[in-house]
Design a protein around this motif. Structure first.
Motif, PDB file in Angstrom:
ATOM      1  N   PRO A 160      14.039 -37.057 -12.520  1.00 24.20           N
ATOM      2  CA  PRO A 160      13.579 -36.932 -13.905  1.00 24.20           C
ATOM      3  C   PRO A 160      14.511 -36.077 -14.750  1.00 24.20           C
ATOM      4  CG  PRO A 160      12.277 -35.534 -12.463  1.00 24.20           C
ATOM      5  CD  PRO A 160      13.189 -36.319 -11.571  1.00 24.20           C
ATOM      6  N   THR A 161      14.404 -36.247 -16.073  1.00 21.34           N
ATOM      7  CA  THR A 161      15.203 -35.470 -17.012  1.00 21.34           C
ATOM      8  C   THR A 161      14.280 -34.724 -17.968  1.00 21.34           C
ATOM      9  OG1 THR A 161      15.359 -37.380 -18.506  1.00 21.34           O
ATOM     10  CG2 THR A 161      17.160 -37.056 -16.931  1.00 21.34           C
ATOM     11  N   ILE A 162      14.808 -33.646 -18.543  1.00 24.56           N
ATOM     12  CA  ILE A 162      14.070 -32.845 -19.513  1.00 24.56           C
ATOM     13  C   ILE A 162      14.850 -32.857 -20.825  1.00 24.56           C
ATOM     14  CG2 ILE A 162      13.166 -30.566 -20.079  1.00 24.56           C
ATOM     15  CD1 ILE A 162      13.042 -29.964 -17.116  1.00 24.56           C
ATOM     16  N   ALA A 163      14.182 -33.226 -21.910  1.00 29.12           N
ATOM     17  CA  ALA A 163      14.831 -33.264 -23.224  1.00 29.12           C
ATOM     18  C   ALA A 163      14.348 -32.100 -24.071  1.00 29.12           C
ATOM     19  CB  ALA A 163      14.525 -34.582 -23.926  1.00 29.12           C
ATOM     20  N   THR A 168      19.785 -33.056 -23.199  1.00 27.75           N
ATOM     21  CA  THR A 168      18.932 -33.546 -22.112  1.00 27.75           C
ATOM     22  C   THR A 168      19.558 -33.143 -20.793  1.00 27.75           C
ATOM     23  OG1 THR A 168      18.267 -35.439 -23.461  1.00 27.75           O
ATOM     24  CG2 THR A 168      17.848 -35.579 -21.099  1.00 27.75           C
ATOM     25  N   ALA A 169      18.734 -32.655 -19.880  1.00 26.89           N
ATOM     26  CA  ALA A 169      19.250 -32.188 -18.586  1.00 26.89           C
ATOM     27  C   ALA A 169      18.388 -32.732 -17.453  1.00 26.89           C
ATOM     28  CB  ALA A 169      19.273 -30.670 -18.542  1.00 26.89           C
ATOM     29  N   TYR A 170      18.954 -32.730 -16.249  1.00 29.61           N
ATOM     30  CA  TYR A 170      18.200 -33.145 -15.072  1.00 29.61           C
ATOM     31  C   TYR A 170      17.236 -32.032 -14.679  1.00 29.61           C
ATOM     32  CZ  TYR A 170      22.022 -36.529 -14.682  1.00 29.61           C
ATOM     33  OH  TYR A 170      22.932 -37.510 -14.929  1.00 29.61           O
ATOM     34  N   SER A 171      15.993 -32.399 -14.387  1.00 30.05           N
ATOM     35  CA  SER A 171      15.051 -31.387 -13.888  1.00 30.05           C
ATOM     36  C   SER A 171      15.176 -31.244 -12.378  1.00 30.05           C
ATOM     37  CB  SER A 171      13.618 -31.763 -14.272  1.00 30.05           C
ATOM     38  OG  SER A 171      13.246 -32.990 -13.680  1.00 30.05           O
TER      39      SER A 171
END
Length: 235
Positions: A160-163, A168-171
């Protein structure tokens, strides 16, 4: 001319048994699970398949205010979290699967050992029965799939990613393990399939820490494996 007693004959049944024995030994090698010390990596709550007691797995259902209820997979009254070392990548990140915003879904497909397959099959059966009993009309999507002529079990690990307002980054914590055993956490400049595609190549080995999460969305239901930490082995 040699004597009859010294002549050697080839017994087809003996040759066949030898081939079957070698094949069986190779399968045993493939099914051997590599153990790792989860506590030393900071992921002490994650269990290896052999540490899971299937009879202690249950589905917990809790009310979620006006949004209905939330179901989760529990082991001894704690959220089930799993880890397994040396999983072989079957399929890397692909642009074929998109999320609701049209962005590629970050995930990889890995082969799993029999010990992990048994745990996940039990969770899948338990959750599917609960879904049916609750009256859900969604189609259940099996967690485990089998590919290739060897018909080995595989699962998809989601990244999953976090925006946020900036980027936006990988969680998921993504690391690389050197042949010496040292582990380095990777820092990505942005979220792109090209970055992960060159990292998770077919045939490479990965140590995975992940959580099984239930979903029921747009007439599809099942279990999604969410990767919390992935450690890629360097060649």
């Amino acid at each position: 001319m040699p004597e009859e007693g010294n002549q050697r004959t080839s017994d087809p049944s003996t040759n066949r048994e030898s081939v079957e024995l070698v094949s069986h030994i190779e399968e045993m090698k493939l099914d051997t699970t590599t153990h790792m010390d989860a506590s030393s990596s900071g992921y002490s709550g994650f269990l290896e398949p052999d540490d899971v007691s299937i009879e202690c797995i249950e589905i917990s259902v809790a009310p979620l205010h006006q949004f209905g209820r939330r179901s989760s997979i529990q082991h001894r009254d704690c959220p089930l979290q799993l880890c397994c070392a040396g999983l072989k990548v079957q399929f890397g990140v692909s642009t074929k699967f998109l999320d609701n915003a049209g962005r590629p879904k970050m995930s990889i497909v890995v082969e799993i050992p029999e010990s992990l397959s048994k745990v996940l099959e039990f969770c899948d059966d338990l959750a599917r029965k609960l879904s049916q009993e609750s009256g859900s009309s969604s189609e259940w999507r099996p967690l485990i799939k089998k590919y290739g002529y060897v018909n080995r079990p595989t699962v998809r690990l989601n990244i999953p990613t976090i925006a946020n307002s900036d980027a936006t980054a990988y969680s998921t914590d993504i690391c690389q393990k050197e042949p010496s055993g040292s582990i380095q956490e990777l820092d990505f400049s942005n979220v792109a399939t090209t970055e992960l595609d060159s990292l998770f190549v077919k045939g490479c080995k990965v140590d995975a820490f992940f959580s099984p999460e239930l979903y029921d969305y747009q007439q599809n239901a099942g279990i999604r494996l969410v990767a919390k930490r992935l450690v890629v082995h360097s060649n």
